[in-house]
Design an enzyme around this catalytic site. Structure first.
Site, short mmCIF file in Angstrom:
data_model
loop_
_atom_site.label_atom_id
_atom_site.label_comp_id
_atom_site.label_asym_id
_atom_site.label_seq_id
_atom_site.Cartn_x
_atom_site.Cartn_y
_atom_site.Cartn_z
N CYS A 165 1.81 9.57 19.41
CA CYS A 165 0.84 9.93 18.15
C CYS A 165 1.53 9.24 16.88
CB CYS A 165 0.65 11.38 18.09
SG CYS A 165 -0.42 11.84 16.52
N CYS A 167 6.25 18.64 16.07
CA CYS A 167 5.46 18.24 17.32
C CYS A 167 6.27 17.34 18.14
CB CYS A 167 4.32 17.91 17.03
SG CYS A 167 3.35 17.05 18.25
N GLY A 180 -1.74 13.21 21.03
CA GLY A 180 -2.55 12.31 20.23
C GLY A 180 -3.33 12.63 19.05
N GLU A 181 -4.05 11.90 18.22
CA GLU A 181 -4.61 12.15 16.87
C GLU A 181 -6.24 11.86 17.49
OE1 GLU A 181 -5.14 14.19 14.12
OE2 GLU A 181 -7.09 13.27 14.41
N SER A 227 -9.68 18.48 17.77
CA SER A 227 -8.66 19.03 16.68
C SER A 227 -8.09 17.68 16.03
CB SER A 227 -7.63 19.68 17.49
OG SER A 227 -6.61 20.12 16.53
N ASN A 237 5.88 26.73 19.51
CA ASN A 237 6.58 26.63 20.68
C ASN A 237 7.65 25.84 20.31
OD1 ASN A 237 6.82 26.46 23.33
ND2 ASN A 237 5.13 25.37 23.77
N SER A 278 -5.98 20.90 11.82
CA SER A 278 -4.67 21.62 11.89
C SER A 278 -4.09 21.60 10.45
CB SER A 278 -3.64 20.67 12.70
OG SER A 278 -4.21 20.73 14.09
N LEU A 279 -4.06 22.69 9.99
CA LEU A 279 -3.78 22.89 8.38
C LEU A 279 -2.43 23.22 8.14
CD1 LEU A 279 -5.89 22.92 5.98
CD2 LEU A 279 -5.76 25.35 6.21
N HIS A 280 -1.73 24.32 8.72
CA HIS A 280 -0.22 24.55 8.65
C HIS A 280 0.20 24.63 7.18
CE1 HIS A 280 -1.14 23.22 12.76
NE2 HIS A 280 -0.70 21.93 12.59
N1 SAH Z 1 -3.17 15.48 16.82
C1 SAH Z 1 -4.35 16.60 16.89
C2 SAH Z 1 -4.46 17.29 18.14
C3 SAH Z 1 -3.39 17.31 19.13
S1 SAH Z 1 -2.31 18.58 18.62
C4 SAH Z 1 -3.94 17.85 15.71
O1 SAH Z 1 -2.68 17.84 15.31
O2 SAH Z 1 -4.77 18.72 15.59
C5 SAH Z 1 -2.86 20.21 18.79
C6 SAH Z 1 -2.39 21.45 17.98
O3 SAH Z 1 -1.00 21.75 18.56
C7 SAH Z 1 -1.97 20.98 16.51
O4 SAH Z 1 -2.80 22.12 15.72
C8 SAH Z 1 -0.75 20.97 16.54
O5 SAH Z 1 -0.27 21.28 14.98
C9 SAH Z 1 -0.24 21.93 17.42
N2 SAH Z 1 1.11 21.76 18.01
C10 SAH Z 1 1.98 20.75 17.75
N3 SAH Z 1 3.22 21.13 18.28
C11 SAH Z 1 3.17 22.13 18.57
C12 SAH Z 1 4.15 23.31 18.85
N4 SAH Z 1 5.36 22.60 19.26
N5 SAH Z 1 3.98 24.44 18.90
C13 SAH Z 1 2.91 25.05 18.59
N6 SAH Z 1 1.64 24.13 18.20
C14 SAH Z 1 1.86 22.72 18.18
FE1 SF4 Z 2 1.51 16.18 17.13
FE2 SF4 Z 2 -1.14 16.51 16.35
FE3 SF4 Z 2 0.70 16.03 14.57
FE4 SF4 Z 2 -0.03 14.15 16.30
S1 SF4 Z 2 -0.97 14.82 14.72
S2 SF4 Z 2 2.04 14.51 15.67
S3 SF4 Z 2 -0.52 15.30 18.19
S4 SF4 Z 2 0.49 17.90 15.78
#
Ligand code: SAH
Ligand code: SF4
Length: 377
Positions: free
Chosen positions: A114, A121, A164-165, A196, A295, A219-221
């Site tokens: 990604c 991540c 991936g995104e 997502s 995670n 994915s706000l965070h």
């Molecule tokens: N790239 C896209 C979709 C794939 S990631 C995105 O970021 O939305 C899917 C989800 O998993 C996202 O919300 C991401 O923030 C979350 N994610 C990534 N790593 C993680 C981890 N270690 N623990 C929990 N969620 C995680």
């Molecule tokens: Fe991971 Fe999604 Fe961020 Fe890409 S966009 S690095 S898949 S959490």
């Protein structure tokens, strides 16, 4: 790999038509054959309404799927199955099947690696590989449907939350959604497909014009730019206020509630201040907040919050008037968060354990040596 026969689902309609004509087969065979492949036929011989000689010719010319399963790990007492696939050309992606009482969900990958590079991540830590083609995304669902069919189950939901995104690979992702929802193929309603995104605003706007009623997850965070710039680096290009406006634009045109994902990182985004800011950002909007306990990923500075911290954060959001759920941590055992099986394979040197070994890669004793390779998109 390059010597491989083409995969059926990779064929352009005109090319398949040409092949059929060259084999004296009527044009309507195209739909038939593709439907078999796209619904998970394990062999060409399963194509019952296709004449036997044509089945043999098809088999000599095509593969049923381009994906090579190379590792599998089961967890949660068999409720979760994660498969690592090798793509043509050598990159790997993962897909995770999660079985529930009322449904079966597949977490699917749209890219090998990604380019967004979120620091928490596992996927983002690797150099970006490549975009998946529509058929490679579809084939993950086809393989899951076949696995589930063997258990008397049906694949009912697909979430683009693997590697991936999706919105950096927009055309292929949308094409794969149209294919998976085609009633002649897997027939999964778009409403049961979740896209997502980390927040690629122009693509969110484009999605609004597709008339494809998928569920959008953002994915706000973080609810302030200063923190989100760090956690989701693409925020520097597409800041929060614009992102919320685009996402709510989709909510308005689709009539569907947007799901906002929030990976909970202890001491980073789980404080009372964060809950307050999130409340202000989303109050009164057609929105839903999904809290995801982090995670743990080796080589990152982050930790999962305590249950108490999660409960308190959730309570504060609810008091602020938001809809909130806490995601089931299903798959934690199988490393179901983004990219983690891939990460461990890469660390182990990759090919030590082949598909079919009992239990798949035993990740427990592998040590961390993965370097951070994150970059902005
Ligand atoms: N790239 C896209 C979709 C794939 S990631 C995105 O970021 O939305 C899917 C989800 O998993 C996202 O919300 C991401 O923030 C979350 N994610 C990534 N790593 C993680 C981890 N270690 N623990 C929990 N969620 C995680
Ligand atoms: Fe991971 Fe999604 Fe961020 Fe890409 S966009 S690095 S898949 S959490």
């Amino acid at each position: 790999m390059s010597e491989e026969k083409p995969a059926l689902l990779a064929m352009a309609p005109a090319d398949l038509d040409q092949w059929l004509a060259a084999h004296d087969a009527p044009a309507y065979r195209r739909r038939q054959v593709l439907a078999w492949a796209a619904r998970g036929a394990a062999t060409f011989d399963e194509m019952r309404d296709v004449p036997r000689p044509l089945r043999a010719e098809l088999e000599a010319s095509f593969r049923l799927s381009s994906l090579q399963p190379i590792a599998r790990s089961d967890a949660d007492d068999g409720l979760t199955t994660k498969t690592l696939y090798e793509l043509d050309g050598g990159h790997t992606v993962e897909a995770v099947v999660m079985r529930y009482s009322e449904r079966s969900t597949l977490c699917i990958s749209s890219q090998a690696g990604c380019p967004v590079g979120c620091p928490f991540c596992a996927t983002g830590k690797f150099p970006f590989g490549r975009n998946l083609a529509a058929h490679e995304i579809e084939e993950q669902a086809v393989a899951a449907a076949r696995l589930l069919a063997g258990e008397g189950r049906r694949l009912s939901h697909v979430v683009f939350m693997g590697m991936g995104e999706p919105f950096v690979n927009y055309e292929a992702v949308i094409e794969s959604v149209r294919r998976m929802s085609d009633p002649e193929r897997l027939g999964i309603s778009p409403r049961r497909i979740v896209l997502s995104t980390s927040g690629v605003i122009p693509r969110i706007e484009q999605l609004s014009s597709e008339k494809l009623p998928v569920t959008l997850a953002v994915s706000l965070h973080a609810a302030r730019d200063e923190l989100r710039d760090v956690l989701v680096p693409i925020n520097r290009k597409y800041p929060l206020q614009n992102l919320i406006a685009a996402a709510q634009g989709y909510a308005k045109t689709s009539g569907r509630r947007v799901s906002y994902e929030w990976v909970m990182l202890a001491g980073v985004n789980d404080t009372a201040r964060d809950a307050r800011e999130l409340g202000v950002l989303l109050k009164g909007k057609l929105a839903h907040v999904n809290l995801i306990p982090f995670n743990p990923v080796d080589g990152t500075p982050y930790h999962a919050p305590s249950r108490d911290a999660i409960r308190q954060f959730r309570r504060q959001l609810i008091e602020g008037g938001l809809n909130v759920t806490v995601r089931d941590t299903r798959g934690r055992e199988a490393d179901a968060a983004c990219g983690q099986l891939h990460e461990r394979w890469a660390r182990a040197g990759g090919l030590g354990e082949r598909f079919g070994d009992p239990g798949g890669p035993d990740s427990g004793e592998l040590t961390s040596s993965a370097a951070s390779a994150s970059g902005d998109a």
